[in-house]
Design a protein around this motif. Structure first.
Motif, PDB file in Angstrom:
ATOM      1  N   ASP A 286     -35.629 -62.381 -35.883  1.00 32.34           N
ATOM      2  CA  ASP A 286     -35.267 -61.568 -34.720  1.00 32.34           C
ATOM      3  C   ASP A 286     -33.805 -61.844 -34.362  1.00 32.34           C
ATOM      4  OD1 ASP A 286     -34.943 -60.224 -32.366  1.00 32.34           O
ATOM      5  OD2 ASP A 286     -36.434 -61.368 -31.227  1.00 32.34           O
ATOM      6  N   PRO A 287     -32.892 -60.890 -34.530  1.00 29.27           N
ATOM      7  CA  PRO A 287     -31.475 -61.138 -34.245  1.00 29.27           C
ATOM      8  C   PRO A 287     -31.202 -61.494 -32.792  1.00 29.27           C
ATOM      9  CG  PRO A 287     -31.753 -59.116 -35.507  1.00 29.27           C
ATOM     10  CD  PRO A 287     -33.118 -59.528 -35.038  1.00 29.27           C
ATOM     11  N   GLN A 288     -32.106 -61.098 -31.873  1.00 34.46           N
ATOM     12  CA  GLN A 288     -31.889 -61.408 -30.457  1.00 34.46           C
ATOM     13  C   GLN A 288     -32.324 -62.827 -30.112  1.00 34.46           C
ATOM     14  OE1 GLN A 288     -30.130 -58.898 -29.515  1.00 34.46           O
ATOM     15  NE2 GLN A 288     -30.822 -57.974 -31.426  1.00 34.46           N
ATOM     16  N   ASN A 289     -33.123 -63.426 -30.991  1.00 34.25           N
ATOM     17  CA  ASN A 289     -33.546 -64.807 -30.771  1.00 34.25           C
ATOM     18  C   ASN A 289     -33.730 -65.482 -32.131  1.00 34.25           C
ATOM     19  OD1 ASN A 289     -34.410 -67.147 -29.490  1.00 34.25           O
ATOM     20  ND2 ASN A 289     -36.536 -66.459 -29.357  1.00 34.25           N
ATOM     21  N   PRO A 290     -32.624 -65.698 -32.853  1.00 29.12           N
ATOM     22  CA  PRO A 290     -32.738 -66.156 -34.240  1.00 29.12           C
ATOM     23  C   PRO A 290     -33.089 -67.633 -34.392  1.00 29.12           C
ATOM     24  CG  PRO A 290     -30.439 -65.990 -33.603  1.00 29.12           C
ATOM     25  CD  PRO A 290     -31.235 -65.455 -32.454  1.00 29.12           C
ATOM     26  N   GLY A 291     -32.949 -68.412 -33.299  1.00 31.56           N
ATOM     27  CA  GLY A 291     -33.201 -69.842 -33.417  1.00 31.56           C
ATOM     28  C   GLY A 291     -31.985 -70.568 -33.943  1.00 31.56           C
ATOM     29  N   PRO A 292     -32.018 -71.898 -33.956  1.00 27.51           N
ATOM     30  CA  PRO A 292     -30.830 -72.681 -34.332  1.00 27.51           C
ATOM     31  C   PRO A 292     -30.454 -72.595 -35.809  1.00 27.51           C
ATOM     32  CG  PRO A 292     -32.710 -74.124 -33.947  1.00 27.51           C
ATOM     33  CD  PRO A 292     -33.135 -72.754 -33.527  1.00 27.51           C
ATOM     34  N   THR A 293     -31.442 -72.410 -36.695  1.00 27.53           N
ATOM     35  CA  THR A 293     -31.152 -72.354 -38.143  1.00 27.53           C
ATOM     36  C   THR A 293     -31.859 -71.150 -38.763  1.00 27.53           C
ATOM     37  OG1 THR A 293     -32.997 -73.871 -38.565  1.00 27.53           O
ATOM     38  CG2 THR A 293     -30.791 -74.848 -38.377  1.00 27.53           C
ATOM     39  N   PRO A 294     -31.408 -69.949 -38.465  1.00 31.18           N
ATOM     40  CA  PRO A 294     -32.092 -68.760 -38.979  1.00 31.18           C
ATOM     41  C   PRO A 294     -31.878 -68.585 -40.478  1.00 31.18           C
ATOM     42  CG  PRO A 294     -30.064 -68.144 -37.867  1.00 31.18           C
ATOM     43  CD  PRO A 294     -30.233 -69.610 -37.628  1.00 31.18           C
ATOM     44  N   ALA A 295     -32.865 -68.011 -41.142  1.00 30.90           N
ATOM     45  CA  ALA A 295     -32.748 -67.714 -42.571  1.00 30.90           C
ATOM     46  C   ALA A 295     -31.808 -66.525 -42.760  1.00 30.90           C
ATOM     47  CB  ALA A 295     -34.126 -67.396 -43.141  1.00 30.90           C
ATOM     48  N   LEU A 296     -30.916 -66.631 -43.739  1.00 27.60           N
ATOM     49  CA  LEU A 296     -29.948 -65.570 -43.993  1.00 27.60           C
ATOM     50  C   LEU A 296     -30.485 -64.592 -45.035  1.00 27.60           C
ATOM     51  CD1 LEU A 296     -26.655 -67.678 -44.110  1.00 27.60           C
ATOM     52  CD2 LEU A 296     -27.730 -66.575 -42.135  1.00 27.60           C
ATOM     53  N   ASN A 297     -29.913 -63.410 -45.030  1.00 26.41           N
ATOM     54  CA  ASN A 297     -30.301 -62.375 -45.978  1.00 26.41           C
ATOM     55  C   ASN A 297     -30.068 -62.888 -47.406  1.00 26.41           C
ATOM     56  OD1 ASN A 297     -30.618 -60.067 -47.537  1.00 26.41           O
ATOM     57  ND2 ASN A 297     -29.569 -58.741 -46.083  1.00 26.41           N
ATOM     58  N   PRO A 298     -31.111 -63.043 -48.219  1.00 27.08           N
ATOM     59  CA  PRO A 298     -30.934 -63.598 -49.570  1.00 27.08           C
ATOM     60  C   PRO A 298     -30.048 -62.726 -50.447  1.00 27.08           C
ATOM     61  CG  PRO A 298     -33.152 -62.705 -49.287  1.00 27.08           C
ATOM     62  CD  PRO A 298     -32.524 -62.703 -47.944  1.00 27.08           C
ATOM     63  N   GLU A 299     -29.939 -61.440 -50.119  1.00 25.34           N
ATOM     64  CA  GLU A 299     -29.139 -60.551 -50.951  1.00 25.34           C
ATOM     65  C   GLU A 299     -27.649 -60.885 -50.842  1.00 25.34           C
ATOM     66  OE1 GLU A 299     -29.528 -56.028 -52.500  1.00 25.34           O
ATOM     67  OE2 GLU A 299     -30.337 -56.552 -50.544  1.00 25.34           O
ATOM     68  N   ILE A 300     -27.207 -61.337 -49.653  1.00 24.63           N
ATOM     69  CA  ILE A 300     -25.800 -61.720 -49.479  1.00 24.63           C
ATOM     70  C   ILE A 300     -25.480 -62.903 -50.378  1.00 24.63           C
ATOM     71  CG2 ILE A 300     -24.115 -62.661 -47.844  1.00 24.63           C
ATOM     72  CD1 ILE A 300     -25.554 -61.139 -45.636  1.00 24.63           C
ATOM     73  N   GLU A 301     -26.366 -63.904 -50.370  1.00 25.38           N
ATOM     74  CA  GLU A 301     -26.145 -65.082 -51.200  1.00 25.38           C
ATOM     75  C   GLU A 301     -26.170 -64.714 -52.678  1.00 25.38           C
ATOM     76  OE1 GLU A 301     -27.961 -69.594 -51.819  1.00 25.38           O
ATOM     77  OE2 GLU A 301     -28.857 -68.210 -50.347  1.00 25.38           O
ATOM     78  N   ALA A 302     -27.061 -63.808 -53.067  1.00 28.90           N
ATOM     79  CA  ALA A 302     -27.159 -63.407 -54.472  1.00 28.90           C
ATOM     80  C   ALA A 302     -25.885 -62.709 -54.931  1.00 28.90           C
ATOM     81  CB  ALA A 302     -28.367 -62.496 -54.665  1.00 28.90           C
ATOM     82  N   ILE A 303     -25.325 -61.869 -54.047  1.00 31.99           N
ATOM     83  CA  ILE A 303     -24.113 -61.124 -54.415  1.00 31.99           C
ATOM     84  C   ILE A 303     -22.932 -62.060 -54.574  1.00 31.99           C
ATOM     85  CG2 ILE A 303     -22.429 -59.456 -53.534  1.00 31.99           C
ATOM     86  CD1 ILE A 303     -24.771 -57.860 -52.407  1.00 31.99           C
TER      87      ILE A 303
END
Length: 943
Positions: A240-257
């Motif tokens: 949830d972008p409005q409440n992502p928490g302290p260590t939110p998981a990032l979009n894996p596609e960005i890391e793959a690119i």
């Protein structure tokens, strides 16, 4: 059959007579609030209503909420409430542009006769019931004892978190501390993590103050990353972008690119990969890649970024670029690509607004302002917005953007400071910025402030924060920034000379110290002391336990352990003594340097060769001026020479060498480079030899302690080492406690100590007299009460000593500019234009101004105060030309000064000249200051 109602429960549900009376009184008191709410076109959020009710009840309030949440509604109700009660109301802002905007908004509501404006260079209807002003103006009114404040009911402090600013933040605290007790304060702040602490301080200083905090954005914010492959959500699906928490998981596609090789046919890849949250909720497709070795990721072209935003319906957008030149380059690049974001009807409307707003610009200034170039960009729906533009141009951009006619604005971060320019999207080109000293990462607070402009309330369902991939981009860093919505508010309060004189004049020494102890800076320091004192108390108990654990049957083990501790300290002292001797020898070398001596600086950021151009024989704190073999000039300071320095040789320095002339410095640097083979670059350091010799005496003392230790009864205890371990813990804990005690001592009364040091400097110069608690302001000191400038003391000394007495009005304006202008990096290699030459009347006065500054700067150092900013001659020629009556183009000829910067500096010079005209001890100087103001307040500067 329904049972009869229980009479007890029925009566319990009804309010008591006292409660009914209180409710009726509240309705009466809040009657204007209901009328205010009815006048709005939207319902109030809970935090807005709660804050307005606090204002209606007569309390001060701190409102902390995200940018765009509608905090200003509370301030606007406070104005209405005071106006209806027949009291004056002030609305303060940190910048003139925001003051001007709020002034226009309020005039439309209350009428021109009821609203005034006061900034450093503008005074409109200053005695109106509602006055908008910059915070400095209110501070100056307080110190001047203005009668206007007698009927002041409320002050709205917009963007109050600006008190963290290290240059101007003290002003906000001065206002809060000194305002009359009967005046309520409505403080509007961005969401800060220590709002309760700030509110508690306000309560302590101002009395009953409520704290209202809202962390909810009215328009949800979605973070994205723009890459050459397209636009992607930052977070992984499910976060949830409005409440992502302290260590939110990032979009894996960005890391793959970022791991893939994506260097060939990048523009094609970019065009193929336009996808994101709007088209592919789970991420976009991956265009085919090549097998070539990666050469590093690059940013997508600016025009392509705009094209994608347009196609994804993410315009209008504000793109933050952290340099003025970068903003102008961006607009040029996008325009050259052929992009036009407006239709024919919109272009006609833009042209009409430009013609109407800019009709008053003198024809001869249009060329210097690059008016046609600017107009072409605006008609295409693209604009820049930065401090290098004249205020009129910025206002036109703001008006067009607010009307939906401008689609993309490239702006510096000053745009985020409260100007009402919300957009659907905010784009950050980088996550680093230049802060005047070096490049630094954006903080969570800066990221929140910038992206807070995304999402227009009542227009957009959601806002979008887009970070463009750039060299060094780290998605994890962005994730941390985007997930932290708040940041702490840290006071930057420091008493200036002007503040010191004003406090002393109005309150005396003891009361002044008490007032300074009320600052938020001291409050925060004292809050830290509470925790430290608790820690020190805990350590006392620990020390007692350790002492009990070292009981020895052979004798007093703590006495024996103290000998061991002294030996350990003595051994460390040997190394320290070598360093101390090196430092002393370095000081001797510095004070003995002669003009032309070439020194080799041993290490640190100043390492290398330099030639002495201005010696300094001060034995305690010598600071000779040197020119490096790279042509840079600075003053050597003992504090920077941790690795020592040696005299390597000497070169001739021309008699008429001008250290401010870039060409002269370059020529001298070349002389040093050519003579390098003759230098002794392997000279032995006298300091090190002396230090080693002195350490021999310390070693003899250490050996005596060893003999005493071996003779002690506890030395032969079979449990000696077990006892020793407890004793080592004891002494280690004792050192920790001593460190905390020193920190407590430094924090307690730290602001008052700076005040005392300022007093000492003022006493040395004759601005105050007396001692102890019987210190008073002299006649010379009284002149400083209305001099408001970072270099106020230098300015006062120049006036008192007659340094500027022989100057013409244009030359006086030019001299004043040297104490205001902050040089840019490119100024270092440019020879300043001094009308009349360096040895003319103006040149002589400028050199004398530098000598006055140098003397005061030395006094600052002697009293352990920070260095003063040196006078800078970078705009002397331009200011002199404008004050003479030259056109803007003629004044700026041969300089890199932007027209907007020129206008801003002119207005600041006019502001100081106005002060000089009131306080200068010489009537001739007063008259020339007024004449200079008349000469400068014209054309684009008068707007």
């Amino acid at each position: 059959m329904t049972p009869p109602a229980d009479s007890d429960s029925s009566s319990a549900s009804e309010p008591s007579p006292a409660e009914r009376y209180a409710a009726a009184k509240a309705r009466t008191r809040r009657g204007d609030l209901e009328l205010f709410i009815q006048s709005l076109k939207f319902p109030l959020d809970d935090f807005q209503r709660e804050a307005c009710e606090v204002v209606a009840d007569g309390h001060s309030v701190l409102v902390a909420a995200p940018t765009g949440a509608g905090k200003t509604i509370v301030g606007e109700y406070a104005l209405r409430h005071a106006f209806d009660q027949g009291e004056k109301a002030f609305y303060t802002t940190p910048i003139k542009a925001l003051s001007n905007q709020k002034f226009q908004d309020l005039r439309a509501v209350y009428g021109a006769e009821n609203v005034g404006l006061l900034t450093g260079d503008t005074s409109i209807n200053s005695e109106a019931d509602i006055v908008v002003m910059t915070t400095e103006v209110l501070r100056n009114m307080i110190y001047a004892g203005s009668r206007t404040l007698d009927r002041l009911g409320v002050v709205v402090l917009d963007e109050v978190h600006y008190l963290a600013d290290r240059f101007r933040g003290s002003v906000w605290e001065e206002v809060i501390i000194h305002l009359n007790e009967r005046t309520s304060i409505v403080a509007l702040s961005a969401t800060v993590s220590n709002a309760e602490e700030f509110g508690a301080w306000l309560h302590e200083v101002r009395g009953d103050t409520r704290v209202i905090v809202s962390e909810r954005r009215p328009v949800p914010l979605w973070p994205h990353v723009m890459m050459r492959e397209g636009i992607f959500d930052l977070y992984s699906p499910g976060v949830d972008p409005q409440n992502p928490g302290p260590t939110p998981a990032l979009n894996p596609e960005i890391e793959a690119i970022t791991r893939r090789d994506r260097t060939r046919d990048s523009r094609s890849s970019f065009n193929q990969g336009r996808h994101g949250r709007h088209q592919h909720r789970s991420g976009g497709h991956r265009p085919g890649g090549g097998d070539s070795k990666p050469r590093g990721r690059r940013s997508p072209p600016r025009f392509a970024v705009v094209d994608v935003l347009d196609q994804q319906a993410l315009l209008p957008a504000i793109v933050f670029v952290f340099s003025r030149a970068g903003c102008e380059d961006a607009v040029d690049q996008v325009r050259r690509s052929g992009l036009v974001l407006t239709d024919e009807h919109q272009r006609r409307r833009i042209a009409d607004i430009i013609d109407e707003r800019c009709a008053g610009i003198p024809t001869e200034d249009l060329g210097a302002l690059q008016f046609d170039h600017w107009r072409d960009h605006l008609e295409a729906g693209i604009a820049a917005h930065h401090a290098g533009m004249i205020p009129l141009f910025k206002e036109v951009v703001e008006e067009l953007f607010g009307a939906g006619l401008i689609k993309v604005v490239y702006a510096t971060e000053t745009l985020a400071l409260g100007i009402n320019m919300p957009a659907r999207s905010v784009v950050l080109e980088k996550l680093v910025k230049w802060d005047g000293k070096g490049h630094k990462d954006l903080t969570a607070g800066e990221y929140t402030q910038l992206t807070g402009r995304a999402g227009r309330r009542g227009i957009d369902v959601e806002g979008h924060a887009v970070v463009v991939e750039h060299p060094g981009f780290d998605a994890a860093q962005l994730g941390r920034l985007a997930s932290r919505r708040t940041y702490p508010l840290i006071s930057s309060f420091q008493p200036s000379y002007n503040m010191t004189i004003n406090l002393l004049s109005s309150s005396g020494v003891e009361r002044s110290r008490e007032v300074l102890e009320m600052s938020f800076a001291q409050y925060q320091a004292d809050q830290g002391v509470v925790g430290k004192a608790r820690r020190a108390k805990d350590l006392d108990a620990t020390l007692a336990g350790y002492k009990d654990a070292v009981t020895c049957s052979k004798g007093n083990f703590m006495e024996y352990a103290a000998l061991r501790e002294k030996i350990a300290r003595s051994q460390k002292g040997s190394a320290k003594q070598v360093k101390a001797a090196m430092r002393e020898a370095t000081a001797d070398t510095l004070s003995a340097l002669r003009r032309g001596d070439v020194v080799k600086i041993g290490g640190g950021r100043r390492a290398g060769l330099a030639v002495v151009v201005i010696p300094d024989a001060d034995a305690s704190a010598p600071r000779p001026t040197v020119v490096t073999d790279q042509g840079r000039i600075f003053r050597l300071a003992l504090s920077e020479l941790h690795h020592g320095l040696d005299v390597a040789g000497a070169v001739p320095v021309p008699k008429k060498f001008d250290s401010r002339n870039a060409r002269s410095r370059s020529e001298l640097a070349q002389v040093v480079v050519n003579a390098k083979p003759t230098f002794d670059l392997n000279a032995h350091k006298k300091a090190k030899r002396q230090g080693i010799a002195d350490a021999g005496g310390l070693e003899r003392e250490t050996e005596a302690l060893r003999r005493k230790m071996r003779a002690h009864p506890c030395h032969h205890c079979p449990d000696r080492e077990s006892h020793a371990r407890w004793a080592e813990r004891y002494f280690r804990t004792l050192r920790d406690k001593d460190k905390i005690a020193n920190e407590i001592s430094r924090a307690t009364g730290s602001i008052a100590r700076i005040f005392d040091r300022r007093l000492a400097v003022l006493g040395d110069l004759g601005y105050v007299e007396g001692s102890g608690t019987e210190i008073s302001v002299t006649e010379a000191g009284a002149m400083m009460r209305t001099l408001y400038s970072e270099n106020d003391l230098v300015m006062s000394e120049c006036l008192r000593m007659g340094v500027w007495n022989d100057l013409t009005p244009p030359a006086l304006a030019a001299a004043v500019s040297t104490l205001l202008y902050n040089g840019r990096r490119e100024d270092e290699n440019r020879t300043p234009n001094i009308p009349g030459g360096p040895h003319g009347v103006l040149g002589t006065a400028l050199n004398e101004t530098v000598r006055v500054w140098s003397r005061i700067d030395d006094l600052q150092g002697a009293h352990h105060l920070p260095e003063l900013n040196a006078p800078h001659w970078g705009i002397v020629g331009a200011i002199h030309g404008w004050a003479q009556g030259k056109s803007l183009a003629a004044s700026l000829k041969g300089t890199d000064t932007a027209p907007g910067d020129m206008v801003r500096w002119c207005k600041q010079v006019i502001d100081i000249l106005d002060q000089v005209a009131q306080v200068a001890p010489n009537e001739v100087v007063q008259g020339r200051a007024r004449a200079a103001i008349d000469g400068m307040r014209r054309g684009v500067v008068a707007y």
